[in-house]
Write a protein that holds these residues in place. Structure first.
Motif, PDB file in Angstrom:
ATOM      1  N   THR A  98       0.832  -1.200   0.000  1.00 51.53           N
ATOM      2  CA  THR A  98       0.000   0.000   0.000  1.00 51.53           C
ATOM      3  C   THR A  98       0.869   1.253   0.000  1.00 51.53           C
ATOM      4  O   THR A  98       0.514   2.256  -0.605  1.00 51.53           O
ATOM      5  N   GLY A  99       2.018   1.192   0.633  1.00 57.76           N
ATOM      6  CA  GLY A  99       2.948   2.320   0.621  1.00 57.76           C
ATOM      7  C   GLY A  99       3.467   2.610  -0.777  1.00 57.76           C
ATOM      8  O   GLY A  99       3.627   3.777  -1.164  1.00 57.76           O
ATOM      9  N   ASP A 100       3.741   1.556  -1.546  1.00 59.34           N
ATOM     10  CA  ASP A 100       4.175   1.731  -2.936  1.00 59.34           C
ATOM     11  C   ASP A 100       3.088   2.417  -3.754  1.00 59.34           C
ATOM     12  O   ASP A 100       3.371   3.289  -4.585  1.00 59.34           O
ATOM     13  N   ILE A 101       1.840   2.025  -3.527  1.00 64.62           N
ATOM     14  CA  ILE A 101       0.718   2.594  -4.272  1.00 64.62           C
ATOM     15  C   ILE A 101       0.543   4.068  -3.935  1.00 64.62           C
ATOM     16  O   ILE A 101       0.361   4.902  -4.824  1.00 64.62           O
ATOM     17  N   VAL A 102       0.637   4.413  -2.644  1.00 64.01           N
ATOM     18  CA  VAL A 102       0.506   5.814  -2.218  1.00 64.01           C
ATOM     19  C   VAL A 102       1.601   6.664  -2.850  1.00 64.01           C
ATOM     20  O   VAL A 102       1.340   7.767  -3.336  1.00 64.01           O
ATOM     21  N   SER A 103       2.829   6.139  -2.886  1.00 61.63           N
ATOM     22  CA  SER A 103       3.944   6.870  -3.499  1.00 61.63           C
ATOM     23  C   SER A 103       3.714   7.061  -4.996  1.00 61.63           C
ATOM     24  O   SER A 103       4.001   8.139  -5.541  1.00 61.63           O
ATOM     25  N   ALA A 107       3.375  10.558  -7.035  1.00 59.81           N
ATOM     26  CA  ALA A 107       4.280  10.836  -8.150  1.00 59.81           C
ATOM     27  C   ALA A 107       3.518  11.139  -9.440  1.00 59.81           C
ATOM     28  O   ALA A 107       4.009  11.880 -10.287  1.00 59.81           O
ATOM     29  N   ALA A 108       2.304  10.588  -9.573  1.00 58.96           N
ATOM     30  CA  ALA A 108       1.495  10.827 -10.768  1.00 58.96           C
ATOM     31  C   ALA A 108       0.714  12.136 -10.679  1.00 58.96           C
ATOM     32  O   ALA A 108      -0.069  12.445 -11.562  1.00 58.96           O
ATOM     33  N   GLY A 109       0.930  12.900  -9.609  1.00 56.63           N
ATOM     34  CA  GLY A 109       0.251  14.180  -9.461  1.00 56.63           C
ATOM     35  C   GLY A 109      -1.035  14.099  -8.667  1.00 56.63           C
ATOM     36  O   GLY A 109      -1.809  15.048  -8.631  1.00 56.63           O
ATOM     37  N   GLY A 110      -1.249  12.979  -8.014  1.00 55.00           N
ATOM     38  CA  GLY A 110      -2.453  12.806  -7.205  1.00 55.00           C
ATOM     39  C   GLY A 110      -2.267  13.342  -5.797  1.00 55.00           C
ATOM     40  O   GLY A 110      -1.194  13.816  -5.433  1.00 55.00           O
ATOM     41  N   PRO A 111      -3.311  13.240  -4.981  1.00 54.42           N
ATOM     42  CA  PRO A 111      -3.227  13.737  -3.606  1.00 54.42           C
ATOM     43  C   PRO A 111      -2.393  12.812  -2.720  1.00 54.42           C
ATOM     44  O   PRO A 111      -2.219  11.627  -3.026  1.00 54.42           O
ATOM     45  N   LEU A 112      -1.884  13.361  -1.623  1.00 54.31           N
ATOM     46  CA  LEU A 112      -1.146  12.578  -0.642  1.00 54.31           C
ATOM     47  C   LEU A 112      -2.165  11.831   0.210  1.00 54.31           C
ATOM     48  O   LEU A 112      -3.026  12.442   0.831  1.00 54.31           O
ATOM     49  N   LEU A 113      -2.100  10.512   0.182  1.00 48.12           N
ATOM     50  CA  LEU A 113      -3.042   9.676   0.923  1.00 48.12           C
ATOM     51  C   LEU A 113      -2.341   8.973   2.066  1.00 48.12           C
ATOM     52  O   LEU A 113      -1.129   8.801   2.054  1.00 48.12           O
ATOM     53  N   ASP A 114      -3.123   8.550   3.028  1.00 42.28           N
ATOM     54  CA  ASP A 114      -2.631   7.697   4.089  1.00 42.28           C
ATOM     55  C   ASP A 114      -2.681   6.272   3.561  1.00 42.28           C
ATOM     56  O   ASP A 114      -3.676   5.875   2.947  1.00 42.28           O
ATOM     57  N   LYS A 115      -1.649   5.482   3.781  1.00 44.15           N
ATOM     58  CA  LYS A 115      -1.619   4.141   3.206  1.00 44.15           C
ATOM     59  C   LYS A 115      -2.717   3.242   3.760  1.00 44.15           C
ATOM     60  O   LYS A 115      -3.060   2.235   3.156  1.00 44.15           O
ATOM     61  N   ARG A 116      -3.311   3.606   4.888  1.00 40.79           N
ATOM     62  CA  ARG A 116      -4.377   2.780   5.466  1.00 40.79           C
ATOM     63  C   ARG A 116      -5.701   2.892   4.716  1.00 40.79           C
ATOM     64  O   ARG A 116      -6.590   2.094   4.938  1.00 40.79           O
ATOM     65  N   VAL A 117      -5.853   3.870   3.821  1.00 37.44           N
ATOM     66  CA  VAL A 117      -7.102   3.984   3.056  1.00 37.44           C
ATOM     67  C   VAL A 117      -7.106   3.075   1.837  1.00 37.44           C
ATOM     68  O   VAL A 117      -8.155   2.811   1.264  1.00 37.44           O
ATOM     69  N   ILE A 118      -5.943   2.567   1.441  1.00 41.88           N
ATOM     70  CA  ILE A 118      -5.846   1.686   0.277  1.00 41.88           C
ATOM     71  C   ILE A 118      -6.298   0.279   0.670  1.00 41.88           C
ATOM     72  O   ILE A 118      -5.838  -0.272   1.661  1.00 41.88           O
TER      73      ILE A 118
END
Length: 152
Positions: A98-103, A107-118
Motif C-alpha cells: 500500500t505504501g508503494d501505491i501511495v507513493s 508521483a502521478a500528481g495525485g493527492p497525498l493519501l494515508d496508506k491505510r485507506v488503500i
C-alpha cells in the motif's frame, strides 16, 4: 506509567501529537515497537506540532473533501508503478505494498493519501493492470487504475 506522544491514531487512546500516559508494558511492547508512539521528552514535545501538521496533510476532513479527493483520483490516468520482476516472467519479486501505491499516486500528481485507506483485495504479485480501491470516507470509495511494470 509511561508518558508517550502518539504519532498515529490509536483506538481509545488519541490521535497524532497527543501526549498520553499509558502503562509501561503497553508502551514498551506495543506502541513503541510498531511506531505508533515515541517516548515523551522535552525535545519530542517540541516536535508535536510537526507530527500534527504531517498527519493533517493526509487526513480526509469530511464528506465533501472525500468527494473532491475521489474526483482527483479518478481523473488521473492509469498510474504506473515500477517493481522488480523476474526477467522474461510476469512474476514480481515480492509484492506491491500500500505504501508503494501511495507513493505512485503522489508521483502521478495525485493527492497525498494515508496508506491505510488503500484496500487490496489480494496481493499484487504480477506485472500488468490492476484495480485498487481507496476508502476515503465510510460513504466514499474511489477506484485507482494501476499498471505494474518491471523495473529496468
Amino acid at each position: 506509567m509511561a508518558k508517550i506522544i502518539l504519532t498515529t491514531d490509536v483506538a481509545n487512546l488519541g490521535g497524532p501529537g497527543d501526549i498520553v500516559e499509558v502503562k509501561d508494558g503497553y508502551a514498551r511492547n506495543y506502541l513503541l515497537p510498531r511506531g505508533y508512539a515515541i517516548p515523551s521528552s522535552k525535545g519530542a514535545e517540541k516536535n508535536v506540532r510537526t507530527i500534527r501538521r504531517a498527519q493533517e496533510g493526509r487526513r480526509i476532513r469530511d464528506l465533501d473533501h472525500a468527494k473532491e479527493v475521489k474526483a482527483t483520483l479518478e481523473s488521473l490516468e492509469t498510474i504506473q508503478l515500477f517493481a522488480k520482476a523476474a526477467e522474461g516472467s510476469k512474476k514480481l519479486f515480492g509484492s506491491v505494498t500500500t505504501g508503494d501505491i501511495v507513493s505512485a499516486v503522489k508521483a502521478a500528481g495525485g493527492p497525498l493519501l494515508d496508506k491505510r485507506v488503500i484496500e487490496l483485495r489480494e496481493h499484487i504479485k504480477t506485472v500488468g493492470k490492476h484495480q485498487v480501491n481507496a476508502r476515503l470516507h465510510p460513504d466514499v470509495q474511489a477506484g485507482i487504475r494501476l499498471e505494474v511494470k518491471p523495473k529496468q
